[in-house]
Scaffold this motif. Structure first.
Motif, mmCIF file in Angstrom:
data_model
loop_
_atom_site.group_PDB
_atom_site.id
_atom_site.type_symbol
_atom_site.label_atom_id
_atom_site.label_comp_id
_atom_site.label_asym_id
_atom_site.label_seq_id
_atom_site.Cartn_x
_atom_site.Cartn_y
_atom_site.Cartn_z
ATOM 1 N N LEU A 166 0.810 -1.214 0.000
ATOM 2 C CA LEU A 166 0.000 0.000 0.000
ATOM 3 C C LEU A 166 0.848 1.270 0.000
ATOM 4 O O LEU A 166 0.476 2.272 -0.606
ATOM 5 N N THR A 167 1.970 1.244 0.687
ATOM 6 C CA THR A 167 2.790 2.462 0.839
ATOM 7 C C THR A 167 3.901 2.562 -0.194
ATOM 8 O O THR A 167 4.636 3.558 -0.189
ATOM 9 N N ALA A 168 4.036 1.565 -1.084
ATOM 10 C CA ALA A 168 5.095 1.636 -2.098
ATOM 11 C C ALA A 168 4.992 2.891 -2.959
ATOM 12 O O ALA A 168 6.024 3.515 -3.265
ATOM 13 N N PRO A 169 3.779 3.331 -3.387
ATOM 14 C CA PRO A 169 3.715 4.579 -4.164
ATOM 15 C C PRO A 169 4.248 5.791 -3.410
ATOM 16 O O PRO A 169 4.855 6.678 -4.018
ATOM 17 N N LEU A 170 4.026 5.832 -2.093
ATOM 18 C CA LEU A 170 4.536 6.963 -1.317
ATOM 19 C C LEU A 170 6.058 6.958 -1.297
ATOM 20 O O LEU A 170 6.692 8.024 -1.386
ATOM 21 N N ASP A 171 6.655 5.765 -1.189
ATOM 22 C CA ASP A 171 8.112 5.687 -1.234
ATOM 23 C C ASP A 171 8.640 6.130 -2.595
ATOM 24 O O ASP A 171 9.659 6.847 -2.679
ATOM 25 N N GLU A 172 7.938 5.712 -3.678
ATOM 26 C CA GLU A 172 8.368 6.145 -5.007
ATOM 27 C C GLU A 172 8.249 7.651 -5.160
ATOM 28 O O GLU A 172 9.129 8.304 -5.740
#
Length: 365
Positions: free
Chosen positions: A61-67
């Motif tokens: 779920l949080t991978a886009p925020l890291d990107e």
């Protein structure tokens, strides 16, 4: 695609996480009831399984925020080419990633335009400044006398600088939306006749005036009906037509003809204006670029070679123009809520301008 990408909502993904954890814990409890395994061992396994599932789902779920964090850091250092790869997701993070990528693309376009503008303006300013400096150095060093001819050369370069600065100021005002439109109703025939008269006087003037002088080009005016009226900002429309006529004259062949036509538009009160020359025309692949800033066109392909006595369409930097005239014309037409473009023509180049009708008048006052 990650396991939770099919979900259209983060809430649905979190709900699936809770349901999955409950199901796993329940299954382990049932397994403990039907075996000799102690309850505390089952509890430990349930906690470990829930933590692993939570960690797995949270990472997805949080991978886009890291990107986005990595792309933002790259943008802070001037790299606008990177994008977030999670835009294909269908949840809120996917929408956020898509919006983020659009913002990054816009920033990249603005940065590219800024670099091109600085480079083009620097190039345009360098040429007349270098020529003017050479003339003045020759006069100061005694190589040439400060006679009228030498001063005319210096004056031409000064006027070129003045035109460039004036056009850049016009574009700056247009970009910032600080150019008000003072629309009024006027008769088209005498209005266009006055513009053509000015063009005729300019083409018959001395070449030292800094204008594009073509004494051999014939100018025609065709307004139908003769009592046709228009509703527009006369000064801004004058700027549009003067630029189009000057451009057509510049690219006309020897003893060519530039035709200016005015007709009623399809909408009530609308106006259609056309400026057509007999030059080599504009290649279809280049038509969408002719109204860009600092674009001065290219040669139209002609497998049979140029016509006898014809002047080829100048390439960039060949005619001393700044490449801003058509860009200013487009912006002025856009301010009126109209349209401008290259229309089909069996010969030469035909620029068509359409100004809005009565339905747009309230927006122009």
């Amino acid at each position: 695609m990650r396991p939770f990408d099919p979900y259209r909502s983060v809430k649905a993904a979190l709900g699936a996480l809770v349901i999955g954890s409950v199901i796993i814990t329940t299954l382990l409890v049932f397994a403990a009831m039907h075996s000799d395994t102690e309850l505390r061992v089952i509890t430990v396994f349930s906690i470990i399984a829930s933590l692993l599932i939570t960690q797995f789902v949270a990472h997805g779920l949080t991978a886009p925020l890291d990107e986005m964090t990595l792309v933002t850091k790259a943008m802070a250092h001037g790299d606008y080419t990177q994008r977030v790869r999670a835009a294909q997701r269908r949840d809120e993070f996917g929408d956020l990633a898509s919006s983020f990528n659009r913002m990054a693309a816009d920033l990249e376009a603005v940065d590219t335009h800024r670099k091109e503008l600085v480079a083009n303006v620097s190039h345009e300013l360098r040429t007349p400044i270098a020529a003017l400096r050479a003339v003045l150095e020759n006069v100061v060093d005694g190589v040439s006398e400060a006679d009228p001819e030498t001063m005319r050369v210096a004056l031409r370069q000064t006027e070129r600088l003045g035109r460039l600065v004036e056009q850049l100021l016009d574009l700056s005002r247009l970009d910032n939306g600080v150019v008000p439109l003072h629309a009024r109703t006027f008769e088209v025939w005498p209005y266009l006749a006055g513009i053509l008269k000015e063009a005729s006087m300019a083409k018959g003037a001395d070449a030292g005036s800094g204008k594009h002088t073509r004494k051999d080009v014939h100018l025609d005016l065709d307004v139908s009906p003769p009592e046709l009226t228009a509703y527009a900002d006369a000064e801004r429309l004058h700027q549009v037509m003067a630029n189009l006529i000057d451009n057509a004259m510049k690219h006309s062949p020897a003893h060519g003809r530039v035709s200016v036509r005015a007709r009623c538009g399809e909408e009530p009160g609308s106006l259609e204006l056309e400026v057509q020359d007999e030059g080599p025309g504009i290649p279809e692949a280049e038509r969408h670029r002719v109204f860009e800033r600092f674009n001065r066109g290219s040669l139209s392909p002609n497998p049979q070679g140029p016509a006898p006595g014809a002047r080829p369409r100048p390439g960039q930097g060949s005619d001393g123009g700044t490449g801003l005239g058509l860009a200013i014309a487009r912006w002025a037409v856009d301010l009126h809520g109209g349209r401008i473009g290259v229309a089909e023509s069996p010969r030469g180049c035909r620029i068509k301008v359409t100004l809005p009708g009565d339905v747009q008048r309230s927006k122009l006052t």
